[in-house]
Design a protein around this motif. Structure first.
Motif, short mmCIF file in Angstrom:
data_model
loop_
_atom_site.label_atom_id
_atom_site.label_comp_id
_atom_site.label_asym_id
_atom_site.label_seq_id
_atom_site.Cartn_x
_atom_site.Cartn_y
_atom_site.Cartn_z
N THR A 182 0.84 -1.20 0.00
CA THR A 182 0.00 0.00 0.00
C THR A 182 0.87 1.25 0.00
OG1 THR A 182 -1.76 -1.15 1.22
CG2 THR A 182 -1.81 1.26 1.24
N TYR A 183 1.91 1.23 0.84
CA TYR A 183 2.83 2.37 0.88
C TYR A 183 3.56 2.51 -0.45
CZ TYR A 183 6.96 5.14 1.97
OH TYR A 183 7.95 6.09 1.94
N ALA A 184 4.00 1.38 -1.03
CA ALA A 184 4.72 1.42 -2.30
C ALA A 184 3.85 2.02 -3.41
CB ALA A 184 5.18 0.02 -2.69
N THR A 185 2.58 1.63 -3.43
CA THR A 185 1.66 2.16 -4.43
C THR A 185 1.51 3.67 -4.31
OG1 THR A 185 0.40 0.09 -4.43
CG2 THR A 185 -0.70 2.03 -5.33
N SER A 186 1.30 4.15 -3.08
CA SER A 186 1.14 5.58 -2.85
C SER A 186 2.44 6.34 -3.13
CB SER A 186 0.69 5.84 -1.41
OG SER A 186 -0.53 5.20 -1.13
N LYS A 187 3.56 5.76 -2.71
CA LYS A 187 4.85 6.42 -2.90
C LYS A 187 5.18 6.56 -4.38
CE LYS A 187 8.76 8.12 -1.36
NZ LYS A 187 8.79 9.39 -0.59
N LEU A 188 4.96 5.52 -5.17
CA LEU A 188 5.22 5.59 -6.60
C LEU A 188 4.33 6.63 -7.28
CD1 LEU A 188 5.60 1.79 -7.45
CD2 LEU A 188 7.40 3.52 -7.54
N THR A 189 3.07 6.68 -6.83
CA THR A 189 2.15 7.68 -7.37
C THR A 189 2.62 9.08 -7.04
OG1 THR A 189 0.28 6.15 -7.16
CG2 THR A 189 -0.23 8.50 -7.38
N MET A 190 3.07 9.29 -5.80
CA MET A 190 3.55 10.60 -5.38
C MET A 190 4.82 11.00 -6.13
SD MET A 190 3.98 12.02 -1.48
CE MET A 190 5.38 10.95 -1.07
N MET A 191 5.70 10.02 -6.39
CA MET A 191 6.95 10.29 -7.11
C MET A 191 6.69 10.79 -8.54
SD MET A 191 9.28 7.04 -5.93
CE MET A 191 10.45 7.31 -7.29
N SER A 192 5.59 10.33 -9.13
CA SER A 192 5.29 10.71 -10.51
C SER A 192 4.77 12.14 -10.62
CB SER A 192 4.26 9.74 -11.11
OG SER A 192 3.02 9.85 -10.45
N MET A 207 -2.83 5.45 5.00
CA MET A 207 -3.45 4.25 4.47
C MET A 207 -2.71 2.96 4.86
SD MET A 207 -6.32 4.76 3.13
CE MET A 207 -6.51 3.13 2.37
N PRO A 208 -1.36 2.90 4.76
CA PRO A 208 -0.68 1.66 5.18
C PRO A 208 -0.95 1.28 6.63
CG PRO A 208 0.82 3.04 3.92
CD PRO A 208 -0.41 3.86 4.18
N ILE A 209 -1.04 2.29 7.50
CA ILE A 209 -1.33 2.02 8.91
C ILE A 209 -2.74 1.45 9.07
CG2 ILE A 209 -1.63 3.06 11.19
CD1 ILE A 209 0.50 5.13 10.39
N MET A 210 -3.69 2.02 8.34
CA MET A 210 -5.06 1.53 8.38
C MET A 210 -5.14 0.09 7.87
SD MET A 210 -7.14 4.87 7.03
CE MET A 210 -8.61 3.87 6.75
N ILE A 211 -4.46 -0.17 6.76
CA ILE A 211 -4.46 -1.51 6.17
C ILE A 211 -3.85 -2.52 7.14
CG2 ILE A 211 -3.49 -2.94 4.32
CD1 ILE A 211 -5.74 -1.17 3.38
N LEU A 212 -2.75 -2.13 7.78
CA LEU A 212 -2.08 -3.02 8.74
C LEU A 212 -3.01 -3.34 9.92
CD1 LEU A 212 0.45 -4.49 9.74
CD2 LEU A 212 1.17 -2.34 10.82
N MET A 213 -3.67 -2.33 10.47
CA MET A 213 -4.55 -2.54 11.62
C MET A 213 -5.74 -3.42 11.25
SD MET A 213 -2.94 -1.14 13.99
CE MET A 213 -4.19 -1.41 15.24
N MET A 214 -6.32 -3.18 10.08
CA MET A 214 -7.45 -4.00 9.65
C MET A 214 -7.00 -5.42 9.32
SD MET A 214 -10.00 -1.53 7.44
CE MET A 214 -8.75 -0.72 6.44
N GLY A 215 -5.81 -5.54 8.70
CA GLY A 215 -5.30 -6.86 8.35
C GLY A 215 -5.02 -7.72 9.57
N ILE A 216 -4.59 -7.09 10.64
CA ILE A 216 -4.30 -7.82 11.88
C ILE A 216 -5.59 -8.35 12.52
CG2 ILE A 216 -3.53 -7.51 14.28
CD1 ILE A 216 -1.34 -5.67 13.20
N ASN A 217 -6.68 -7.61 12.36
CA ASN A 217 -7.93 -7.96 13.05
C ASN A 217 -8.96 -8.66 12.17
OD1 ASN A 217 -7.72 -6.62 15.86
ND2 ASN A 217 -7.01 -5.02 14.46
N PHE A 218 -8.81 -8.57 10.83
CA PHE A 218 -9.80 -9.14 9.93
C PHE A 218 -9.31 -10.49 9.39
CE2 PHE A 218 -12.54 -5.32 8.43
CZ PHE A 218 -12.73 -4.95 9.75
N PRO A 219 -10.20 -11.28 8.74
CA PRO A 219 -9.79 -12.56 8.16
C PRO A 219 -8.64 -12.39 7.17
CG PRO A 219 -12.17 -12.40 8.18
CD PRO A 219 -11.66 -11.06 8.59
N SER A 220 -7.80 -13.40 7.08
CA SER A 220 -6.62 -13.32 6.21
C SER A 220 -7.00 -13.17 4.75
CB SER A 220 -5.75 -14.56 6.40
OG SER A 220 -6.48 -15.74 6.14
#
Length: 276
Positions: A182-192, A207-220
């Protein structure tokens, strides 16, 4: 939109998703009623199962195939977002100039600033809210995917690699990978972008923090969706909007401008010929 409002907007989306994803616990079947259950969640469930059957009932591969299908469908929207982001980046120097001009924090000055910025957006056909559109579109997809898995027994009990798709990743590997991508996607977009706006910078880290928190608590299975989705986005960005190519083109354009300015300055101030 201020930084505070953007952050509140992002957190609100997160809260809405958390609440809505918890709604509906009964098994999803063809007898389910209501538009959301009958026509959205049920069809998501059927599609994932059908794709999984193509891969010898491998439900992890079915989710990955479903994710790629969704990303392909959303390609026009992502292309539109990319164009909108480029327009936003192009007007950033002018916005900074206006902010410097109307630097005072009194109400009247700030109202003038907002009017000038709005006029600038209108003149350049820029919509500052378009960057949030893909997020708004993907939220129902994520909620429907979560419920399709949690409310379809065959998917909830399915396994992929080391995980039970209906349970959290026991080693948190997928949530971490999903956050990194998620971070890589946003970073590449910002670099352009020639000059990233504050909203883009904020989302790059939020967004990466949100994704990490949801990924830890939601189904794999949900983390698997994010991994496949963002891996696709990274490849899409490198292919269609390569940031390194964009940086090189900007550097070449800047070099040409400097060369022209130097030539013009030299023409305006020719050196006098030395006397013999």
């Amino acid at each position: 939109m201020s930084k505070r409002k953007r952050l509140l907007f992002t957190l609100s989306l997160f809260a809405v998703m958390m609440v809505l994803s918890a709604c509906g616990t009964e098994p999803i079947t063809s007898d389910s009623t209501g538009f959301w259950d009958r026509y959205v969640v049920f069809n998501f469930s059927n599609m994932i199962v059908w794709l999984s059957d193509l891969f010898f009932r491998n439900y992890g591969l079915g989710i990955i195939a479903f994710t790629i299908l969704i990303k392909v469908i959303l390609l026009p929207l992502n292309h539109f977002q990319t164009k909108s982001t480029k327009k936003m980046s192009a007007v950033q120097p002018q916005i900074k100039a206006l902010q410097a001009k109307y630097a005072s924090k009194d109400r009247e000055t700030q109202e003038h600033l907002q009017k000038e910025v709005s006029k600038l957006y209108a003149d350049n056909d820029v919509n500052p809210y378009m960057g949030c559109l893909p997020v708004l579109v993907q939220m129902p997809v994520l909620m429907a995917l979560y419920q399709a898995i949690s409310r379809t027994e065959i998917l909830k009990s399915g396994s992929f690699l080391w995980m039970n798709l209906g349970e959290r990743d026991p080693f948190f590997i997928l949530p971490v990978v999903a956050a990194i991508l998620t971070y890589a996607t946003s970073k590449l977009t910002m670099m352009s972008q020639a000059e990233a706006n504050s909203a883009t910078k904020s989302m790059t880290y939020t967004m990466p923090i949100m994704i990490l928190m949801m990924g830890i608590n939601f189904p794999s299975a949900l983390s698997l969706y994010w991994v496949a989705s963002n891996a696709f986005s990274v490849g899409q960005t490198m292919l269609l909007n390569n940031p390194y190519k964009a940086i090189r083109e900007r550097q070449e354009a800047e070099a040409q401008i400097k060369a022209r300015e130097k030539a013009l300055k030299k023409a305006q101030n020719p050196k006098k010929k030395k006397k013999n």
